[in-house]
Design a protein around this motif. Structure first.
Motif, PDB file in Angstrom:
ATOM      1  N   THR A   1      51.390  32.245 -62.302  1.00  0.00           N
ATOM      2  CA  THR A   1      50.355  32.079 -63.334  1.00  0.00           C
ATOM      3  C   THR A   1      49.661  30.717 -63.251  1.00  0.00           C
ATOM      4  O   THR A   1      48.788  30.428 -64.076  1.00  0.00           O
ATOM      5  CB  THR A   1      50.944  32.257 -64.738  1.00  0.00           C
ATOM      6  OG1 THR A   1      51.912  31.233 -64.992  1.00  0.00           O
ATOM      7  CG2 THR A   1      51.620  33.620 -64.880  1.00  0.00           C
ATOM      8  N   THR A   2      50.070  29.915 -62.277  1.00  0.00           N
ATOM      9  CA  THR A   2      49.396  28.620 -62.097  1.00  0.00           C
ATOM     10  C   THR A   2      47.918  28.868 -61.844  1.00  0.00           C
ATOM     11  O   THR A   2      47.572  29.662 -60.957  1.00  0.00           O
ATOM     12  CB  THR A   2      50.021  27.854 -60.922  1.00  0.00           C
ATOM     13  OG1 THR A   2      51.403  27.629 -61.190  1.00  0.00           O
ATOM     14  CG2 THR A   2      49.336  26.512 -60.705  1.00  0.00           C
ATOM     15  N   ARG A   3      47.075  28.193 -62.602  1.00  0.00           N
ATOM     16  CA  ARG A   3      45.649  28.457 -62.504  1.00  0.00           C
ATOM     17  C   ARG A   3      45.109  28.235 -61.104  1.00  0.00           C
ATOM     18  O   ARG A   3      45.665  27.487 -60.310  1.00  0.00           O
ATOM     19  CB  ARG A   3      44.879  27.578 -63.508  1.00  0.00           C
ATOM     20  CG  ARG A   3      44.983  26.099 -63.242  1.00  0.00           C
ATOM     21  CD  ARG A   3      44.183  25.320 -64.269  1.00  0.00           C
ATOM     22  NE  ARG A   3      42.765  25.672 -64.231  1.00  0.00           N
ATOM     23  CZ  ARG A   3      41.873  25.187 -65.087  1.00  0.00           C
ATOM     24  NH1 ARG A   3      42.258  24.376 -66.068  1.00  0.00           N
ATOM     25  NH2 ARG A   3      40.615  25.522 -64.992  1.00  0.00           N
ATOM     26  N   SER A   4      44.022  28.955 -60.804  1.00  0.00           N
ATOM     27  CA  SER A   4      43.334  28.842 -59.514  1.00  0.00           C
ATOM     28  C   SER A   4      44.215  29.274 -58.350  1.00  0.00           C
ATOM     29  O   SER A   4      44.261  28.614 -57.298  1.00  0.00           O
ATOM     30  CB  SER A   4      42.805  27.411 -59.304  1.00  0.00           C
ATOM     31  OG  SER A   4      41.927  27.049 -60.334  1.00  0.00           O
ATOM     32  N   ASN A   5      44.925  30.351 -58.561  1.00  0.00           N
ATOM     33  CA  ASN A   5      45.703  30.959 -57.486  1.00  0.00           C
ATOM     34  C   ASN A   5      45.422  32.459 -57.445  1.00  0.00           C
ATOM     35  O   ASN A   5      45.193  33.086 -58.482  1.00  0.00           O
ATOM     36  CB  ASN A   5      47.204  30.731 -57.687  1.00  0.00           C
ATOM     37  CG  ASN A   5      47.657  29.392 -57.125  1.00  0.00           C
ATOM     38  OD1 ASN A   5      48.015  29.277 -55.957  1.00  0.00           O
ATOM     39  ND2 ASN A   5      47.611  28.371 -57.968  1.00  0.00           N
ATOM     40  N   ALA A   6      45.447  32.996 -56.245  1.00  0.00           N
ATOM     41  CA  ALA A   6      45.204  34.417 -56.042  1.00  0.00           C
ATOM     42  C   ALA A   6      46.305  34.973 -55.173  1.00  0.00           C
ATOM     43  O   ALA A   6      46.717  34.346 -54.188  1.00  0.00           O
ATOM     44  CB  ALA A   6      43.852  34.639 -55.374  1.00  0.00           C
ATOM     45  N   TRP A   7      46.755  36.169 -55.518  1.00  0.00           N
ATOM     46  CA  TRP A   7      47.900  36.797 -54.847  1.00  0.00           C
ATOM     47  C   TRP A   7      47.477  38.182 -54.371  1.00  0.00           C
ATOM     48  O   TRP A   7      47.081  39.023 -55.177  1.00  0.00           O
ATOM     49  CB  TRP A   7      49.077  36.872 -55.809  1.00  0.00           C
ATOM     50  CG  TRP A   7      49.411  35.536 -56.390  1.00  0.00           C
ATOM     51  CD1 TRP A   7      48.955  35.000 -57.572  1.00  0.00           C
ATOM     52  CD2 TRP A   7      50.230  34.525 -55.788  1.00  0.00           C
ATOM     53  NE1 TRP A   7      49.458  33.728 -57.738  1.00  0.00           N
ATOM     54  CE2 TRP A   7      50.238  33.417 -56.663  1.00  0.00           C
ATOM     55  CE3 TRP A   7      50.968  34.457 -54.600  1.00  0.00           C
ATOM     56  CZ2 TRP A   7      50.962  32.262 -56.378  1.00  0.00           C
ATOM     57  CZ3 TRP A   7      51.675  33.299 -54.325  1.00  0.00           C
ATOM     58  CH2 TRP A   7      51.671  32.220 -55.203  1.00  0.00           C
ATOM     59  N   SER A   8      47.580  38.394 -53.074  1.00  0.00           N
ATOM     60  CA  SER A   8      47.038  39.610 -52.488  1.00  0.00           C
ATOM     61  C   SER A   8      48.066  40.441 -51.740  1.00  0.00           C
ATOM     62  O   SER A   8      49.126  39.946 -51.352  1.00  0.00           O
ATOM     63  CB  SER A   8      45.913  39.255 -51.503  1.00  0.00           C
ATOM     64  OG  SER A   8      44.753  38.828 -52.169  1.00  0.00           O
ATOM     65  N   TRP A   9      47.687  41.691 -51.558  1.00  0.00           N
ATOM     66  CA  TRP A   9      48.373  42.614 -50.659  1.00  0.00           C
ATOM     67  C   TRP A   9      47.405  43.001 -49.555  1.00  0.00           C
ATOM     68  O   TRP A   9      46.243  43.314 -49.821  1.00  0.00           O
ATOM     69  CB  TRP A   9      48.834  43.860 -51.393  1.00  0.00           C
ATOM     70  CG  TRP A   9      49.976  43.664 -52.314  1.00  0.00           C
ATOM     71  CD1 TRP A   9      49.930  43.475 -53.667  1.00  0.00           C
ATOM     72  CD2 TRP A   9      51.367  43.641 -51.967  1.00  0.00           C
ATOM     73  NE1 TRP A   9      51.192  43.316 -54.180  1.00  0.00           N
ATOM     74  CE2 TRP A   9      52.095  43.428 -53.147  1.00  0.00           C
ATOM     75  CE3 TRP A   9      52.068  43.774 -50.767  1.00  0.00           C
ATOM     76  CZ2 TRP A   9      53.499  43.347 -53.169  1.00  0.00           C
ATOM     77  CZ3 TRP A   9      53.445  43.706 -50.785  1.00  0.00           C
ATOM     78  CH2 TRP A   9      54.156  43.488 -51.981  1.00  0.00           C
ATOM     79  N   ILE A  10      47.900  42.990 -48.317  1.00  0.00           N
ATOM     80  CA  ILE A  10      47.148  43.471 -47.169  1.00  0.00           C
ATOM     81  C   ILE A  10      48.077  44.348 -46.338  1.00  0.00           C
ATOM     82  O   ILE A  10      49.297  44.330 -46.550  1.00  0.00           O
ATOM     83  CB  ILE A  10      46.585  42.314 -46.315  1.00  0.00           C
ATOM     84  CG1 ILE A  10      47.716  41.431 -45.785  1.00  0.00           C
ATOM     85  CG2 ILE A  10      45.574  41.486 -47.086  1.00  0.00           C
ATOM     86  CD1 ILE A  10      47.243  40.306 -44.857  1.00  0.00           C
TER      87      ILE A  10
ATOM     88  N   ARG B   1      49.917  34.444 -50.924  1.00  0.00           N
ATOM     89  CA  ARG B   1      49.048  33.549 -51.680  1.00  0.00           C
ATOM     90  C   ARG B   1      47.753  33.455 -50.886  1.00  0.00           C
ATOM     91  O   ARG B   1      47.719  32.869 -49.814  1.00  0.00           O
ATOM     92  CB  ARG B   1      49.707  32.180 -51.820  1.00  0.00           C
ATOM     93  CG  ARG B   1      48.982  31.213 -52.741  1.00  0.00           C
ATOM     94  CD  ARG B   1      49.625  29.844 -52.645  1.00  0.00           C
ATOM     95  NE  ARG B   1      49.120  28.914 -53.657  1.00  0.00           N
ATOM     96  CZ  ARG B   1      49.266  27.599 -53.580  1.00  0.00           C
ATOM     97  NH1 ARG B   1      49.940  27.061 -52.567  1.00  0.00           N
ATOM     98  NH2 ARG B   1      48.781  26.829 -54.533  1.00  0.00           N
ATOM     99  N   ASP B   2      46.736  34.071 -51.422  1.00  0.00           N
ATOM    100  CA  ASP B   2      45.511  34.307 -50.671  1.00  0.00           C
ATOM    101  C   ASP B   2      44.585  33.093 -50.748  1.00  0.00           C
ATOM    102  O   ASP B   2      44.173  32.708 -51.844  1.00  0.00           O
ATOM    103  CB  ASP B   2      44.821  35.538 -51.247  1.00  0.00           C
ATOM    104  CG  ASP B   2      43.764  36.105 -50.344  1.00  0.00           C
ATOM    105  OD1 ASP B   2      43.102  35.312 -49.645  1.00  0.00           O
ATOM    106  OD2 ASP B   2      43.562  37.322 -50.361  1.00  0.00           O
TER     107      ASP B   2
END
Length: 121
Positions: A30-39, A99-100
């Protein structure tokens, strides 16, 4: 150093739901300015982006998979998950979480080792 690890079954039957979890350590998802993806990467194909969940909880999906995909998170466990419904053998692939870095400029990407998922009866 941020670490991520995929977890879930390696074999799913056709028409069932593929479920994978990404375990994240050394950073709160939930740390701001982070994106978590699946590929994913299917045999003989390139990498395919499946979807992303941001620190805010907002989600976005690949339009070609959107109708079958759900990404959620459990902040108490610092994990996020992928569900892909109505799978077919065409969904057989190595699935990666990470972590995208494609949405923010202030960190490098971190990806797991990948989880092989085979769709077969």
């Amino acid at each position: 150093q941020v670490r991520v690890q995929e977890a879930g079954p390696g074999l799913v039957k056709p028409s069932q739901t593929l479920s994978l979890t990404c375990i994240v350590s050394e950073i709160d998802i939930t740390t701001r300015s982070n994106a978590w993806s699946w590929i994913r990467q299917s045999p003989g194909k390139g990498l395919e982006w499946i979807g992303v969940i941001f620190a805010t909880g907002a989600t976005y999906y690949n339009p070609s998979l959107k109708s079958r995909t759900s990404i959620s998170r459990d902040t108490s466990k610092n994990q996020f998950s992928l569900q892909l419904n109505s799978v077919t053998p065409g969904d057989t692939a190595v699935y990666y979480c990470g972590r995208d870095p494609n949405y923010y400029d202030d960190y490098e990407g971190t990806w797991g080792q990948g989880a092989q998922v085979t769709v077969s009866s």
